[in-house]
Design a protein around this motif. Structure first.
Motif, short mmCIF file in Angstrom:
data_model
loop_
_atom_site.label_atom_id
_atom_site.label_comp_id
_atom_site.label_asym_id
_atom_site.label_seq_id
_atom_site.Cartn_x
_atom_site.Cartn_y
_atom_site.Cartn_z
N LEU A 208 0.82 -1.21 0.00
CA LEU A 208 0.00 0.00 0.00
C LEU A 208 0.86 1.26 0.00
CD1 LEU A 208 -3.01 -1.05 2.25
CD2 LEU A 208 -2.79 -1.07 -0.25
N LYS A 209 2.08 1.15 0.50
CA LYS A 209 3.02 2.27 0.40
C LYS A 209 3.38 2.50 -1.07
CE LYS A 209 6.29 2.59 3.47
NZ LYS A 209 7.55 2.36 4.23
N ASN A 210 3.62 1.41 -1.78
CA ASN A 210 3.90 1.52 -3.22
C ASN A 210 2.70 2.08 -3.98
OD1 ASN A 210 6.45 0.42 -2.81
ND2 ASN A 210 5.82 -1.66 -3.35
N ALA A 211 1.50 1.64 -3.59
CA ALA A 211 0.28 2.11 -4.24
C ALA A 211 0.12 3.62 -4.08
CB ALA A 211 -0.94 1.39 -3.68
N LYS A 212 0.38 4.11 -2.90
CA LYS A 212 0.28 5.55 -2.63
C LYS A 212 1.30 6.31 -3.47
CE LYS A 212 0.09 8.82 1.28
NZ LYS A 212 1.12 9.78 0.87
N TYR A 213 2.49 5.77 -3.59
CA TYR A 213 3.53 6.43 -4.38
C TYR A 213 3.13 6.50 -5.85
CZ TYR A 213 8.11 7.72 -6.17
OH TYR A 213 9.13 8.38 -6.80
N ILE A 214 2.56 5.41 -6.36
CA ILE A 214 2.11 5.39 -7.75
C ILE A 214 1.07 6.47 -8.00
CG2 ILE A 214 0.84 4.03 -9.48
CD1 ILE A 214 2.07 1.51 -8.08
N GLU A 215 0.07 6.55 -7.14
CA GLU A 215 -1.02 7.51 -7.32
C GLU A 215 -0.52 8.95 -7.26
OE1 GLU A 215 -4.65 4.76 -5.51
OE2 GLU A 215 -3.62 6.20 -4.22
N GLU A 216 0.54 9.20 -6.50
CA GLU A 216 1.05 10.56 -6.33
C GLU A 216 2.06 10.95 -7.40
OE1 GLU A 216 2.60 10.55 -2.38
OE2 GLU A 216 0.62 10.80 -1.43
N ASN A 217 2.55 9.98 -8.18
CA ASN A 217 3.62 10.25 -9.15
C ASN A 217 3.28 9.68 -10.52
OD1 ASN A 217 6.05 11.35 -7.39
ND2 ASN A 217 5.07 9.70 -6.24
N LEU A 218 2.04 9.84 -10.91
CA LEU A 218 1.50 9.20 -12.10
C LEU A 218 1.28 10.21 -13.23
CD1 LEU A 218 -0.02 6.51 -13.16
CD2 LEU A 218 -2.09 7.62 -12.29
N PHE A 219 1.68 9.85 -14.45
CA PHE A 219 1.25 10.61 -15.61
C PHE A 219 -0.26 10.42 -15.78
CE2 PHE A 219 5.73 10.17 -17.05
CZ PHE A 219 5.98 11.51 -17.37
N VAL A 220 -0.94 11.44 -16.25
CA VAL A 220 -2.37 11.30 -16.51
C VAL A 220 -2.56 10.33 -17.67
CG1 VAL A 220 -4.49 12.48 -17.23
CG2 VAL A 220 -2.89 13.62 -15.68
N PRO A 221 -3.28 9.23 -17.47
CA PRO A 221 -3.47 8.26 -18.56
C PRO A 221 -4.50 8.74 -19.56
CG PRO A 221 -4.75 7.60 -16.65
CD PRO A 221 -3.98 8.83 -16.25
N GLN A 222 -4.47 8.16 -20.75
CA GLN A 222 -5.50 8.48 -21.74
C GLN A 222 -6.82 7.77 -21.42
OE1 GLN A 222 -2.21 7.61 -24.48
NE2 GLN A 222 -3.22 8.96 -25.93
N ILE A 223 -6.70 6.58 -20.81
CA ILE A 223 -7.89 5.81 -20.42
C ILE A 223 -7.81 5.49 -18.94
CG2 ILE A 223 -9.16 3.65 -20.74
CD1 ILE A 223 -9.38 5.47 -23.12
N LEU A 224 -8.90 5.76 -18.19
CA LEU A 224 -9.00 5.39 -16.79
C LEU A 224 -10.05 4.30 -16.68
CD1 LEU A 224 -8.19 5.99 -13.83
CD2 LEU A 224 -10.07 7.63 -13.74
N ILE A 225 -9.63 3.14 -16.18
CA ILE A 225 -10.52 1.97 -16.14
C ILE A 225 -10.90 1.68 -14.68
CG2 ILE A 225 -10.73 -0.49 -16.66
CD1 ILE A 225 -8.51 0.00 -18.80
N GLN A 226 -12.20 1.74 -14.38
CA GLN A 226 -12.69 1.39 -13.05
C GLN A 226 -12.96 -0.10 -13.03
OE1 GLN A 226 -12.93 3.59 -10.46
NE2 GLN A 226 -13.41 1.87 -9.11
N ASN A 227 -12.20 -0.82 -12.22
CA ASN A 227 -12.19 -2.29 -12.29
C ASN A 227 -12.65 -2.93 -10.99
OD1 ASN A 227 -11.72 -4.70 -13.70
ND2 ASN A 227 -9.70 -4.93 -12.77
N ASN A 228 -13.91 -2.66 -10.61
CA ASN A 228 -14.47 -3.28 -9.40
C ASN A 228 -15.19 -4.57 -9.71
OD1 ASN A 228 -13.52 -1.27 -7.70
ND2 ASN A 228 -15.33 0.00 -8.02
#
Length: 228
Positions: A208-228
Motif C-alpha cells: 500500500l506504500k507503493n500504491a500511494k507512491y504510484i497515485e502521487e507520481n503518475l502521468f495522466v493516462p489516456q484511459i481510466l478503467i474502473q475495475n471493481n
C-alpha cells in the motif's frame, strides 16, 4: 492537460474497439504499444489477459502482454545493495526493478528496424521468486503489445520515458478495500506470506506504500478503467 476517458472494466468490448481503432492507424510493420498501469491488486493483469484473449481469438489481431514483473532485480542483486534488508523488504518498489533493461526492451519493440526479429523478454516465477530470462517470445507478426505493470506510467527517471514510446496509456483503479483484500489473498495463494497476519502486514506495509507512491507520481493516462 486533458482528462482521461473513463471506461468500466467490465466493458471489454469498448476496450477492444479502442485497440482496433488505434491499430488501424498504426503504420504497417510497427507494433502497437499500450501502457497498462495500476496499483497492486487493481486487477490490471487479469484485465490485460482478457483483452488480449479477445483480440487474438475474436478479432485475429495477434496480441500479448509484456509484464513489468520479469524485470525484478534478482534476489542476489538486492543482497548487494547498500541496505540489503530494506531492499528485500521493499521488493516490488520502483528501485527494486531493472528499469533500464525494461525500457531497452520496449524501445526494441518500437524500433521499425527490429520488426522482423523475434524479441525475447524475461518472465517472473513467483515460486522461484526470481526472473526467468528469455521466457517470453514476441514474434515479428505480433500486432499489439500491452506493457503491463505498476510503474509503467510513473514520472520517475527511466520509467518516465515509456510514455514517449507508447501509442496509448491505460490506468486501472479499484475500490481500496477490494485492492487490500486482493493483495492479502494473493500473498497467501502465491506463498509470499506463510500466514494471514504476515500477508496483512505485507499488504499494509510495502504494497500500500507503493500504491500511494504510484497515485502521487503518475502521468495522466489516456484511459481510466474502473475495475471493481
Amino acid at each position: 492537460m486533458e482528462s482521461p476517458i473513463k471506461i468500466d472494466g467490465l466493458d471489454l468490448k469498448k476496450l477492444v474497439e479502442r485497440v482496433k481503432e488505434i491499430q488501424l492507424e498504426t503504420p504497417t510493420g510497427k507494433k502497437l504499444i499500450i501502457l497498462l498501469a495500476g496499483v497492486p491488486g487493481s486487477g490490471k493483469s487479469t484485465l490485460s489477459c482478457k483483452v488480449v484473449k479477445l483480440l487474438n481469438e475474436e478479432h485475429n489481431i495477434k496480441s500479448l502482454v509484456l509484464p513489468q514483473d520479469g524485470y525484478h532485480l534478482y534476489r542476489s542483486e538486492l543482497a548487494q545493495m547498500p541496505d540489503p534488508e530494506e531492499a528485500i523488504t521493499r521488493r516490488g518498489a520502483p528501485f527494486t526493478f531493472n528499469a533500464d533493461a525494461f525500457l531497452k526492451t520496449v524501445r526494441l519493440l518500437n524500433d521499425p528496424t527490429s520488426s522482423s526479429e523475434v524479441i525475447r523478454a524475461p518472465s517472473f516465477d513467483h515460486k522461484l521468486k526470481d526472473p526467468i530470462e528469455d521466457d517470453i517470445k514476441i514474434d515479428p507478426d505480433t500486432k499489439v503489445v500491452f506493457i503491463e505493470g505498476n510503474y509503467v506510467l510513473l514520472k520517475d527517471p527511466g520509467w518516465c520515458e515509456l510514455v514517449d514510446i507508447a501509442d496509448d496509456s491505460w490506468f486501472v483503479t479499484a475500490n481500496k478495500n477490494l485492492i487490500r483484500n486482493r493483495i492479502i489473498k494473493r500473498h497467501l495463494e502465491a506463498g509470499i506470506a506463510s500466514n494471514e497476519q504476515e500477508a496483512i502486514d505485507r499488504a499494509d506495509g510495502s504494497d500500500l506504500k507503493n500504491a500511494k507512491y504510484i497515485e502521487e507520481n503518475l502521468f495522466v493516462p489516456q484511459i481510466l478503467i474502473q475495475n471493481n
